[in-house]
Scaffold this active site. Structure first.
Site, PDB file in Angstrom:
ATOM      1  N   GLY A  88     -15.195   3.424   4.006  1.00  0.00           N
ATOM      2  CA  GLY A  88     -14.040   3.807   3.562  1.00  0.00           C
ATOM      3  C   GLY A  88     -13.643   3.370   2.083  1.00  0.00           C
ATOM      4  O   GLY A  88     -12.260   3.652   2.080  1.00  0.00           O
ATOM      5  N   GLN A  89     -14.230   2.522   1.664  1.00  0.00           N
ATOM      6  CA  GLN A  89     -13.747   2.082   0.347  1.00  0.00           C
ATOM      7  C   GLN A  89     -13.211   3.325  -0.582  1.00  0.00           C
ATOM      8  O   GLN A  89     -14.335   4.015  -0.917  1.00  0.00           O
ATOM      9  CB  GLN A  89     -14.528   0.972  -0.327  1.00  0.00           C
ATOM     10  CG  GLN A  89     -14.111   0.544  -1.498  1.00  0.00           C
ATOM     11  CD  GLN A  89     -14.775  -0.521  -2.193  1.00  0.00           C
ATOM     12  OE1 GLN A  89     -16.133  -0.775  -1.715  1.00  0.00           O
ATOM     13  NE2 GLN A  89     -14.166  -1.327  -3.069  1.00  0.00           N
ATOM     14  N   SER A  90     -12.361   3.459  -1.038  1.00  0.00           N
ATOM     15  CA  SER A  90     -11.701   4.563  -2.035  1.00  0.00           C
ATOM     16  C   SER A  90     -11.493   3.765  -3.430  1.00  0.00           C
ATOM     17  O   SER A  90     -11.393   4.910  -4.327  1.00  0.00           O
ATOM     18  CB  SER A  90     -10.833   5.392  -1.177  1.00  0.00           C
ATOM     19  OG  SER A  90      -9.698   4.509  -1.200  1.00  0.00           O
ATOM     20  N   ASP A 139       0.901  -1.270   0.061  1.00  0.00           N
ATOM     21  CA  ASP A 139       0.063  -0.039  -0.154  1.00  0.00           C
ATOM     22  C   ASP A 139       0.802   1.393  -0.063  1.00  0.00           C
ATOM     23  O   ASP A 139       1.901   1.267   0.744  1.00  0.00           O
ATOM     24  CB  ASP A 139      -0.971  -0.152   1.368  1.00  0.00           C
ATOM     25  CG  ASP A 139      -2.089   0.994   1.280  1.00  0.00           C
ATOM     26  OD1 ASP A 139      -3.167   0.409   0.930  1.00  0.00           O
ATOM     27  OD2 ASP A 139      -1.844   2.306   1.045  1.00  0.00           O
ATOM     28  N   ILE A 140       0.552   2.000  -0.918  1.00  0.00           N
ATOM     29  CA  ILE A 140       1.237   3.523  -1.012  1.00  0.00           C
ATOM     30  C   ILE A 140       1.197   4.204   0.267  1.00  0.00           C
ATOM     31  O   ILE A 140       1.937   5.058   0.476  1.00  0.00           O
ATOM     32  CB  ILE A 140       0.885   4.188  -2.208  1.00  0.00           C
ATOM     33  CG1 ILE A 140       1.742   5.112  -2.866  1.00  0.00           C
ATOM     34  CG2 ILE A 140      -0.468   5.118  -1.913  1.00  0.00           C
ATOM     35  CD1 ILE A 140       1.593   5.757  -4.160  1.00  0.00           C
ATOM     36  N   ASN A 177     -12.939  -3.351   3.041  1.00  0.00           N
ATOM     37  CA  ASN A 177     -13.854  -2.048   3.124  1.00  0.00           C
ATOM     38  C   ASN A 177     -14.686  -2.186   1.972  1.00  0.00           C
ATOM     39  O   ASN A 177     -14.413  -2.732   1.051  1.00  0.00           O
ATOM     40  CB  ASN A 177     -13.043  -0.777   3.006  1.00  0.00           C
ATOM     41  CG  ASN A 177     -12.082  -0.625   4.163  1.00  0.00           C
ATOM     42  OD1 ASN A 177     -12.507  -1.139   5.350  1.00  0.00           O
ATOM     43  ND2 ASN A 177     -10.964  -0.043   3.928  1.00  0.00           N
ATOM     44  N   HIS A 229     -10.293  -5.427  -2.934  1.00  0.00           N
ATOM     45  CA  HIS A 229      -8.947  -5.642  -2.390  1.00  0.00           C
ATOM     46  C   HIS A 229      -8.958  -6.018  -1.030  1.00  0.00           C
ATOM     47  O   HIS A 229      -9.763  -5.555  -0.011  1.00  0.00           O
ATOM     48  CB  HIS A 229      -8.045  -4.282  -2.781  1.00  0.00           C
ATOM     49  CG  HIS A 229      -8.891  -3.230  -2.186  1.00  0.00           C
ATOM     50  ND1 HIS A 229      -9.673  -2.392  -2.938  1.00  0.00           N
ATOM     51  CD2 HIS A 229      -8.805  -2.196  -1.089  1.00  0.00           C
ATOM     52  CE1 HIS A 229      -9.998  -1.488  -2.211  1.00  0.00           C
ATOM     53  NE2 HIS A 229      -9.424  -1.207  -1.030  1.00  0.00           N
ATOM     54  N   LEU A 230      -8.158  -6.859  -0.742  1.00  0.00           N
ATOM     55  CA  LEU A 230      -7.933  -7.438   0.695  1.00  0.00           C
ATOM     56  C   LEU A 230      -6.728  -6.671   1.278  1.00  0.00           C
ATOM     57  O   LEU A 230      -5.564  -6.633   0.631  1.00  0.00           O
ATOM     58  CB  LEU A 230      -7.635  -8.860   0.932  1.00  0.00           C
ATOM     59  CG  LEU A 230      -8.840  -9.815   0.831  1.00  0.00           C
ATOM     60  CD1 LEU A 230      -9.779  -9.589  -0.522  1.00  0.00           C
ATOM     61  CD2 LEU A 230      -8.404 -11.305   0.919  1.00  0.00           C
ATOM     62  N   HIS A 231      -7.087  -5.828   2.477  1.00  0.00           N
ATOM     63  CA  HIS A 231      -5.847  -5.095   3.030  1.00  0.00           C
ATOM     64  C   HIS A 231      -5.077  -6.343   3.995  1.00  0.00           C
ATOM     65  O   HIS A 231      -5.881  -7.008   4.817  1.00  0.00           O
ATOM     66  CB  HIS A 231      -6.172  -4.171   4.099  1.00  0.00           C
ATOM     67  CG  HIS A 231      -6.731  -3.075   3.256  1.00  0.00           C
ATOM     68  ND1 HIS A 231      -6.087  -1.737   2.847  1.00  0.00           N
ATOM     69  CD2 HIS A 231      -8.217  -2.744   2.907  1.00  0.00           C
ATOM     70  CE1 HIS A 231      -6.953  -0.968   2.730  1.00  0.00           C
ATOM     71  NE2 HIS A 231      -8.050  -1.418   2.282  1.00  0.00           N
TER      72      HIS A 231
HETATM   73  P1  AMP Z   1      -9.648   1.355   0.724  1.00  0.00           P
HETATM   74  O1  AMP Z   1      -9.766   2.549   1.292  1.00  0.00           O
HETATM   75  O2  AMP Z   1     -10.169   0.131   1.359  1.00  0.00           O
HETATM   76  O3  AMP Z   1     -10.402   1.466  -0.783  1.00  0.00           O
HETATM   77  O4  AMP Z   1      -8.209   0.947   0.114  1.00  0.00           O
HETATM   78  C1  AMP Z   1      -7.601   1.688  -0.795  1.00  0.00           C
HETATM   79  C2  AMP Z   1      -6.163   1.485  -0.567  1.00  0.00           C
HETATM   80  O5  AMP Z   1      -5.261   1.776  -2.039  1.00  0.00           O
HETATM   81  C3  AMP Z   1      -5.609   2.680   0.355  1.00  0.00           C
HETATM   82  O6  AMP Z   1      -5.004   2.120   1.455  1.00  0.00           O
HETATM   83  C4  AMP Z   1      -4.571   3.408  -0.478  1.00  0.00           C
HETATM   84  O7  AMP Z   1      -3.439   3.979   0.362  1.00  0.00           O
HETATM   85  C5  AMP Z   1      -4.204   2.421  -1.393  1.00  0.00           C
HETATM   86  N1  AMP Z   1      -3.560   2.734  -2.535  1.00  0.00           N
HETATM   87  C6  AMP Z   1      -4.245   3.760  -3.404  1.00  0.00           C
HETATM   88  N2  AMP Z   1      -3.365   4.022  -4.613  1.00  0.00           N
HETATM   89  C7  AMP Z   1      -2.563   3.429  -4.434  1.00  0.00           C
HETATM   90  C8  AMP Z   1      -1.411   2.952  -5.357  1.00  0.00           C
HETATM   91  N3  AMP Z   1      -1.003   3.515  -6.479  1.00  0.00           N
HETATM   92  N4  AMP Z   1      -0.414   1.863  -4.934  1.00  0.00           N
HETATM   93  C9  AMP Z   1      -0.699   1.588  -3.923  1.00  0.00           C
HETATM   94  N5  AMP Z   1      -1.734   1.462  -2.877  1.00  0.00           N
HETATM   95  C10 AMP Z   1      -2.409   2.651  -3.338  1.00  0.00           C
END
Ligand code: AMP
Length: 114
Positions: A93-95, A31-32, A87, A100-102
């Protein structure tokens, strides 16, 4: 015009990522904006926006994501524990609208989560 998610662009190698695992069905990368010393995202290559869109035909694929999580946990030596978070939807908080699985580890993870 079709708009790709950031994760689809990572799958297509249009933007870089710190990839830690890949096979024909999924990709795992760091994760970035890590929320723990270990913070890896495991994603299917198939474009599934969220848990809401997972169908019965995806059962094998979703199970595979957990097999990959277990392999990563073994490889990274996450013996003292880790957390898998998914999420779903804005209130959670899904963005990024690509399933995706964290995988979070390396510090004490409190419960209940925020
Ligand atoms: P969510 O909030 O569950 O949708 O998680 C999305 C995740 O993607 C967040 O933790 C971000 O930090 C991560 N993310 C967004 N852009 C990138 C990227 N280019 N490379 C790696 N992780 C990313």
């Amino acid at each position: 015009m079709e708009t790709k998610t950031i994760f689809k662009r990572i799958i297509d190698r249009e933007i870089p990522a710190d990839i830690v695992y890949e096979d024909d069905r999924c990709l795992a990368f760091r994760d970035i904006q890590p929320q723990a010393p270990v913070h890896i995202l495991v994603i299917p290559k198939k474009e599934i926006p969220s848990v809401n869109e997972v169908s019965e035909s995806d059962e094998n694929l979703v199970g595979h994501l957990f097999v990959v999580i277990a392999k990563l946990a073994e490889q990274l030596g996450l013996k003292s524990g880790y957390r898998v978070v998914v999420n779903c939807g804005p209130e959670a908080g899904q963005s990024v609208m690509h399933l995706h699985l964290h995988l979070l580890a390396g510090r004490r993870l409190n419960w209940p989560p925020g």
